[in-house]
Design an enzyme around this catalytic site. Structure first.
Site, PDB file in Angstrom:
ATOM      1  N   ALA A 116      16.250 -19.350   7.648  1.00  0.00           N
ATOM      2  CA  ALA A 116      15.895 -20.393   6.822  1.00  0.00           C
ATOM      3  C   ALA A 116      14.600 -20.796   6.657  1.00  0.00           C
ATOM      4  O   ALA A 116      14.643 -21.998   7.037  1.00  0.00           O
ATOM      5  CB  ALA A 116      16.851 -21.311   6.361  1.00  0.00           C
ATOM      6  N   GLY A 124      12.420 -21.830   4.783  1.00  0.00           N
ATOM      7  CA  GLY A 124      11.372 -23.266   4.050  1.00  0.00           C
ATOM      8  C   GLY A 124      10.062 -23.082   3.737  1.00  0.00           C
ATOM      9  O   GLY A 124       9.980 -23.729   3.022  1.00  0.00           O
ATOM     10  N   CYS A 128      13.906 -18.707  -3.815  1.00  0.00           N
ATOM     11  CA  CYS A 128      14.621 -18.428  -2.703  1.00  0.00           C
ATOM     12  C   CYS A 128      15.112 -19.409  -2.934  1.00  0.00           C
ATOM     13  O   CYS A 128      15.688 -20.426  -2.775  1.00  0.00           O
ATOM     14  CB  CYS A 128      13.364 -18.733  -1.712  1.00  0.00           C
ATOM     15  SG  CYS A 128      13.505 -19.868  -0.161  1.00  0.00           S
ATOM     16  N   ASN A 163      15.940 -10.426  -3.867  1.00  0.00           N
ATOM     17  CA  ASN A 163      15.960 -11.615  -2.706  1.00  0.00           C
ATOM     18  C   ASN A 163      16.400 -11.814  -2.086  1.00  0.00           C
ATOM     19  O   ASN A 163      17.787 -10.796  -2.158  1.00  0.00           O
ATOM     20  CB  ASN A 163      15.242 -12.506  -3.019  1.00  0.00           C
ATOM     21  CG  ASN A 163      14.523 -13.233  -2.891  1.00  0.00           C
ATOM     22  OD1 ASN A 163      14.549 -13.859  -0.930  1.00  0.00           O
ATOM     23  ND2 ASN A 163      13.699 -14.991  -2.549  1.00  0.00           N
TER      24      ASN A 163
END
EC number: 1.3.1.14
Length: 307
Positions: free
Chosen positions: A70, A72, A132, A194
Site C-alpha cells: 500500500a 499510495g 490502483c 493490477n
C-alpha cells in the site's frame, strides 16, 4: 525482426519483457544491477500532477505466495519527472522506449499529466492507472465504473500525443465490461492485471499488518487470476494487451502470451531478484525451442487464430 520481437501501438520491442510500473522506480534504481537496454521497455513509476508522499508505514508485508503493498503512489510529481527522471533515462538509454504510468484524483489531473508527459522524447506510450487499490480518492472509482472508465479514457486519448494503454483492475465483477468500455473510448491497448485488494492481520497486535489496513496482493499467487482475465479480455477486444500478474519465470511469461497477451510486465519478481527481467528474457528462446515456437509474433498469430 528477431524471434523475441513484438510490435504494439507505439512500441516496437526487441523482446516482450518490461518491468511493471511501481516495481522498478524510474529505472535508475536498477541500472546498477544490469544494462537496462536489454529490456523491451520500462513502465516507470506512476506520475501525478503534484508530488505525493504516499501512505504511512508499514506499507509492505510478505504473504504466502506473494506480498501486500500500500505505497499510495508516492512520486516526486510531474515537474520533477519531466526535468530529471525521464531525461536521465533518455541520456543513458536513448533507444529504450518508455511507458509512462499516469495517475490522478480527477479527469483533469490525468489529462494534464498526459498532455505534458507524452511530449517527452523517450515516452513511447502512456499507461493510465485507473486501477490502483490503495488510493482513497480517484483511481479506484474510475477503474470499477464502466461509464467513468470510458469517459476518462476518452478524455486522455484526446489529450495525449502518444498511444494510450489503460491499466485494468481485477477488483471488479466482470473485467470484460471495463475492457470493452475503454476500447470503445479509443484506448490503443490495455494492461492487466493490477493487484487484488487483500488484508492480513497481526495476531499479536490484533491489527492489520500494514498501516493502510488493505493493500494490493501481488506475486505468484495471482498468476492464475491473471491468466484467466487476460484470456477473457482478449476474447472480447481487438486491441493488444500487456499482461502482468505473478510472472516470476520465462514459463510464466509465455503462459500469459498463450492466454492472449502481446507483451509481459514483470512486477514483484523485481523485488525478490533484481535480475529477474534479464533472466526471464534469457530463458525465453530455450523454452521456445522446447515448445517449437518459431517466434513470438507467430505465437501471437496462432493464439488469435485459435479464438
Amino acid at each position: 525482426m528477431t524471434r523475441l520481437a513484438v510490435s504494439l501501438p507505439g512500441l516496437n520491442l526487441k523482446n516482450p519483457i518490461m518491468p511493471a510500473s511501481g516495481c522498478f522506480g524510474f529505472g535508475a534504481e536498477y541500472a546498477e544491477y544490469y544494462d537496462l537496454s536489454v529490456l523491451g521497455s520500462i513502465m516507470v513509476k506512476a506520475t501525478t500532477l503534484e508530488p505525493r508522499r504516499g501512505n504511512p508505514v508499514i506499507r509492505v508485508a510478505e504473504t504466502p505466495g506473494g506480498m501486500l503493498n500500500a505505497i499510495g503512489l508516492q512520486n516526486p510529481g510531474l515537474d520533477v519527472v519531466m526535468a530529471e527522471k525521464l531525461p536521465w533515462l533518455a541520456e543513458h538509454f536513448p533507444d529504450l522506449p518508455i511507458i509512462a504510468n499516469v495517475a490522478g484524483y480527477t479527469t483533469e489531473d490525468y489529462v494534464r499529466v498526459c498532455e505534458v508527459i507524452s511530449t517527452a522524447p523517450n515516452v513511447a506510450a502512456v499507461e493510465i492507472n485507473i486501477s490502483c487499490p490503495n488510493v482513497k480518492r480517484g483511481g479506484i472509482t474510475f477503474g470499477t465504473n464502466v461509464t467513468a472508465a470510458h469517459d476518462l479514457t476518452q478524455a486522455v486519448v484526446a489529450a495525449a500525443s502518444v498511444p494510450v494503454y489503460v491499466k485494468l483492475s481485477p477488483n471488479v465483477t466482470d473485467i470484460t465490461e471495463i475492457a470493452r468500455a475503454t476500447a470503445d473510448a479509443g484506448a490503443d491497448g490495455l494492461t492487466l492485471i493490477n493487484t487484488l485488494t487483500g488484508m492480513r492481520i497481526n495476531l499479536a497486535r490484533r491489527t492489520p499488518v500494514i498501516a493502510n489496513a488493505t493493500g494490493g496482493l501481488s506475486g505468484p499467487a495471482v498468476l492464475p487470476i491473471a491468466v484467466r482475465m487476460i484470456d477473457a479480455v482478449t476474447r472480447v477486444v481487438d486491441i493488444p494487451v500487456i499482461g502482468m500478474g505473478g510472472v516470476m519465470t520465462s514459463a510464466d511469461a509465455l503462459e500469459l502470451m498463450m492466454a492472449g497477451a502481446s507483451a509481459v510486465g514483470v512486477g514483484t519478481a523485481n523485488f525478490t531478484d533484481p535480475l529477474a527481467c534479464p533472466k526471464i528474457i534469457n530463458g525465453l528462446e530455450p523454452l521456445m525451442d522446447d515448445l517449437s515456437i518459431a517466434s513470438l509474433e507467430d505465437l501471437r498469430t496462432q493464439v488469435r487464430q485459435s479464438r
